[in-house]
Design a protein around this motif. Structure first.
Motif, PDB file in Angstrom:
ATOM      1  N   LEU A  77     -40.414 -38.983  12.473  1.00 21.97           N
ATOM      2  CA  LEU A  77     -40.440 -38.996  11.016  1.00 21.97           C
ATOM      3  C   LEU A  77     -39.101 -38.527  10.458  1.00 21.97           C
ATOM      4  O   LEU A  77     -38.485 -37.610  10.997  1.00 21.97           O
ATOM      5  CB  LEU A  77     -41.568 -38.104  10.500  1.00 21.97           C
ATOM      6  CG  LEU A  77     -42.976 -38.610  10.820  1.00 21.97           C
ATOM      7  CD1 LEU A  77     -44.012 -37.520  10.576  1.00 21.97           C
ATOM      8  CD2 LEU A  77     -43.303 -39.849   9.998  1.00 21.97           C
ATOM      9  N   PRO A  78     -38.633 -39.125   9.360  1.00 20.69           N
ATOM     10  CA  PRO A  78     -37.352 -38.714   8.783  1.00 20.69           C
ATOM     11  C   PRO A  78     -37.441 -37.358   8.100  1.00 20.69           C
ATOM     12  O   PRO A  78     -38.499 -36.973   7.591  1.00 20.69           O
ATOM     13  CB  PRO A  78     -37.049 -39.827   7.774  1.00 20.69           C
ATOM     14  CG  PRO A  78     -38.374 -40.426   7.446  1.00 20.69           C
ATOM     15  CD  PRO A  78     -39.223 -40.291   8.676  1.00 20.69           C
ATOM     16  N   LEU A  79     -36.315 -36.658   8.090  1.00 20.16           N
ATOM     17  CA  LEU A  79     -36.206 -35.349   7.457  1.00 20.16           C
ATOM     18  C   LEU A  79     -35.155 -35.383   6.353  1.00 20.16           C
ATOM     19  O   LEU A  79     -34.146 -36.084   6.465  1.00 20.16           O
ATOM     20  CB  LEU A  79     -35.801 -34.277   8.469  1.00 20.16           C
ATOM     21  CG  LEU A  79     -36.673 -34.043   9.695  1.00 20.16           C
ATOM     22  CD1 LEU A  79     -36.019 -32.981  10.580  1.00 20.16           C
ATOM     23  CD2 LEU A  79     -38.066 -33.593   9.287  1.00 20.16           C
ATOM     24  N   GLN A  80     -35.408 -34.601   5.323  1.00 22.54           N
ATOM     25  CA  GLN A  80     -34.387 -34.262   4.330  1.00 22.54           C
ATOM     26  C   GLN A  80     -34.381 -32.743   4.240  1.00 22.54           C
ATOM     27  O   GLN A  80     -35.226 -32.147   3.574  1.00 22.54           O
ATOM     28  CB  GLN A  80     -34.704 -34.893   2.976  1.00 22.54           C
ATOM     29  CG  GLN A  80     -34.510 -36.399   2.930  1.00 22.54           C
ATOM     30  CD  GLN A  80     -34.742 -36.978   1.548  1.00 22.54           C
ATOM     31  OE1 GLN A  80     -35.135 -36.281   0.616  1.00 22.54           O
ATOM     32  NE2 GLN A  80     -34.497 -38.271   1.407  1.00 22.54           N
ATOM     33  N   ASP A  81     -33.452 -32.125   4.967  1.00 24.60           N
ATOM     34  CA  ASP A  81     -33.405 -30.665   5.089  1.00 24.60           C
ATOM     35  C   ASP A  81     -34.735 -30.167   5.664  1.00 24.60           C
ATOM     36  O   ASP A  81     -35.069 -30.501   6.793  1.00 24.60           O
ATOM     37  CB  ASP A  81     -33.073 -30.026   3.751  1.00 24.60           C
ATOM     38  CG  ASP A  81     -31.691 -30.439   3.249  1.00 24.60           C
ATOM     39  OD1 ASP A  81     -30.782 -30.546   4.087  1.00 24.60           O
ATOM     40  OD2 ASP A  81     -31.538 -30.667   2.043  1.00 24.60           O
ATOM     41  N   ASP A  82     -35.528 -29.410   4.878  1.00 19.36           N
ATOM     42  CA  ASP A  82     -36.791 -28.870   5.377  1.00 19.36           C
ATOM     43  C   ASP A  82     -38.001 -29.659   4.873  1.00 19.36           C
ATOM     44  O   ASP A  82     -39.114 -29.152   4.837  1.00 19.36           O
ATOM     45  CB  ASP A  82     -36.937 -27.389   5.008  1.00 19.36           C
ATOM     46  CG  ASP A  82     -36.768 -27.147   3.504  1.00 19.36           C
ATOM     47  OD1 ASP A  82     -36.554 -28.124   2.759  1.00 19.36           O
ATOM     48  OD2 ASP A  82     -36.853 -25.975   3.087  1.00 19.36           O
ATOM     49  N   SER A 120     -39.892 -28.644  12.010  1.00 17.78           N
ATOM     50  CA  SER A 120     -39.256 -29.875  11.549  1.00 17.78           C
ATOM     51  C   SER A 120     -38.769 -30.702  12.734  1.00 17.78           C
ATOM     52  O   SER A 120     -38.840 -31.939  12.710  1.00 17.78           O
ATOM     53  CB  SER A 120     -38.110 -29.571  10.588  1.00 17.78           C
ATOM     54  OG  SER A 120     -37.083 -28.838  11.229  1.00 17.78           O
ATOM     55  N   GLY A 121     -38.302 -30.028  13.791  1.00 16.91           N
ATOM     56  CA  GLY A 121     -37.884 -30.737  14.995  1.00 16.91           C
ATOM     57  C   GLY A 121     -39.019 -31.493  15.651  1.00 16.91           C
ATOM     58  O   GLY A 121     -38.840 -32.611  16.141  1.00 16.91           O
ATOM     59  N   TYR A 122     -40.218 -30.908  15.639  1.00 17.52           N
ATOM     60  CA  TYR A 122     -41.389 -31.591  16.187  1.00 17.52           C
ATOM     61  C   TYR A 122     -41.660 -32.888  15.420  1.00 17.52           C
ATOM     62  O   TYR A 122     -41.846 -33.954  16.018  1.00 17.52           O
ATOM     63  CB  TYR A 122     -42.610 -30.682  16.127  1.00 17.52           C
ATOM     64  CG  TYR A 122     -43.910 -31.398  16.422  1.00 17.52           C
ATOM     65  CD1 TYR A 122     -44.366 -31.520  17.731  1.00 17.52           C
ATOM     66  CD2 TYR A 122     -44.672 -31.967  15.405  1.00 17.52           C
ATOM     67  CE1 TYR A 122     -45.549 -32.199  18.015  1.00 17.52           C
ATOM     68  CE2 TYR A 122     -45.849 -32.641  15.677  1.00 17.52           C
ATOM     69  CZ  TYR A 122     -46.287 -32.758  16.979  1.00 17.52           C
ATOM     70  OH  TYR A 122     -47.454 -33.423  17.246  1.00 17.52           O
ATOM     71  N   PHE A 123     -41.684 -32.803  14.100  1.00 18.27           N
ATOM     72  CA  PHE A 123     -41.990 -33.990  13.307  1.00 18.27           C
ATOM     73  C   PHE A 123     -40.915 -35.067  13.483  1.00 18.27           C
ATOM     74  O   PHE A 123     -41.218 -36.261  13.515  1.00 18.27           O
ATOM     75  CB  PHE A 123     -42.143 -33.623  11.830  1.00 18.27           C
ATOM     76  CG  PHE A 123     -43.467 -33.007  11.509  1.00 18.27           C
ATOM     77  CD1 PHE A 123     -44.613 -33.768  11.447  1.00 18.27           C
ATOM     78  CD2 PHE A 123     -43.572 -31.643  11.267  1.00 18.27           C
ATOM     79  CE1 PHE A 123     -45.852 -33.200  11.151  1.00 18.27           C
ATOM     80  CE2 PHE A 123     -44.795 -31.057  10.969  1.00 18.27           C
ATOM     81  CZ  PHE A 123     -45.937 -31.842  10.917  1.00 18.27           C
ATOM     82  N   ALA A 124     -39.668 -34.643  13.621  1.00 17.11           N
ATOM     83  CA  ALA A 124     -38.576 -35.613  13.781  1.00 17.11           C
ATOM     84  C   ALA A 124     -38.557 -36.224  15.180  1.00 17.11           C
ATOM     85  O   ALA A 124     -38.412 -37.444  15.329  1.00 17.11           O
ATOM     86  CB  ALA A 124     -37.237 -34.950  13.482  1.00 17.11           C
ATOM     87  N   GLU A 125     -38.711 -35.394  16.201  1.00 18.48           N
ATOM     88  CA  GLU A 125     -38.530 -35.868  17.577  1.00 18.48           C
ATOM     89  C   GLU A 125     -39.806 -36.454  18.164  1.00 18.48           C
ATOM     90  O   GLU A 125     -39.770 -37.509  18.815  1.00 18.48           O
ATOM     91  CB  GLU A 125     -38.025 -34.712  18.438  1.00 18.48           C
ATOM     92  CG  GLU A 125     -36.647 -34.216  18.019  1.00 18.48           C
ATOM     93  CD  GLU A 125     -36.330 -32.839  18.560  1.00 18.48           C
ATOM     94  OE1 GLU A 125     -36.999 -32.405  19.525  1.00 18.48           O
ATOM     95  OE2 GLU A 125     -35.422 -32.188  18.009  1.00 18.48           O
ATOM     96  N   VAL A 126     -40.927 -35.792  17.961  1.00 20.84           N
ATOM     97  CA  VAL A 126     -42.180 -36.259  18.563  1.00 20.84           C
ATOM     98  C   VAL A 126     -42.802 -37.384  17.732  1.00 20.84           C
ATOM     99  O   VAL A 126     -43.222 -38.408  18.274  1.00 20.84           O
ATOM    100  CB  VAL A 126     -43.172 -35.090  18.745  1.00 20.84           C
ATOM    101  CG1 VAL A 126     -44.499 -35.593  19.332  1.00 20.84           C
ATOM    102  CG2 VAL A 126     -42.572 -34.008  19.637  1.00 20.84           C
TER     103      VAL A 126
END
Length: 225
Positions: free
Chosen positions: A26-31, A17-23
């Motif tokens: 993309l927004p996250l909602q928990d997992d 999830s950190g990859y998708f958010a940081e790289v």
């Protein structure tokens, strides 16, 4: 056809999830990773193998060059044997693509489809401009048989004429990429396809279900209402 949700087994939910958010910004909602109208639900893989999963993200065609520059600042691109990293597809595809590695050996793709609406935006690209997950790879031992089952289950057609090892079922907004389980992924042709443990939920299609018990994945489209 729209891909509304994908349950994706991963080795480490926080790391992926950190990859998708940081790289990819993309927004996250928990997992859950939010990619336009697609929700990518990350879950611990447990005994399911990771690696070899293919996902493509739609990019407005008028933003493809900006998206390429944005991605190159974040990760290397995959290349074919000739060293090419940018691929133009004609005919019914009418698109262009770049490919890159994600966490857990994901085979990820940005694709600009010229028949879809333009963005009209200018300036630096941001991951929030990705409109959806438009492709998910589904390996099988019999591409023709599975393609026919997908047609019957969801009332779908083929984007382009199928061949024995590859069939794209759906349309520009959503495609089930049915591939021979022994065919390695383009463009590097190093990794065999895998979708074990993946569950896909579709929208804007006939209600139905499709699965491959041998390969361990499932696609479902709930009834409306």
């Amino acid at each position: 056809m729209r891909i509304h949700t994908i349950q994706l087994p991963v080795s480490d939910v926080a790391q992926v999830s950190g990859y998708f958010a940081e790289v990819l910004q993309l927004p996250l909602q928990d997992d859950v990773v939010l990619i336009g109208w697609t929700a990518l639900q990350l879950r611990p893989a447990g005994s399911d193998p990771v690696g070899g999963v293919h996902l493509a993200f739609n990019v407005p065609a008028d933003r493809f060059n900006a998206a390429t520059e944005w991605l190159l600042e974040r990760t290397p691109l995959q290349r074919n044997a000739a060293g090419e990293a940018h691929f133009m597809f004609g005919g019914r595809w009418d698109s262009e693509s770049i490919y890159f590695d994600g966490p857990d050996g994901l085979i990820l793709e940005l694709i600009g489809r010229r028949r879809l609406p333009a963005s009209g935006r200018v300036g630096a690209f941001n991951g929030s401009e990705l409109t959806c997950v438009s492709e998910v790879g589904l390996p099988t031992a019999d591409v023709a048989a599975l393609g026919a089952r997908a047609e019957a289950a969801f009332g779908l057609g083929y984007l382009s004429p199928p061949v024995p090892h590859f069939a794209a079922v759906g349309d520009d907004e959503g495609l089930l990429i049915v591939v021979d389980a022994t065919r390695r992924w383009f463009p590097e042709q190093k990794v065999l396809p895998n979708a074990r443990g993946i569950v896909v939920t579709l929208g804007d299609v006939r209600a139905g279900e499709l699965d491959d018990p041998e390969q361990g994945w499932r696609v479902t489209a709930p009834a409306a209402g």
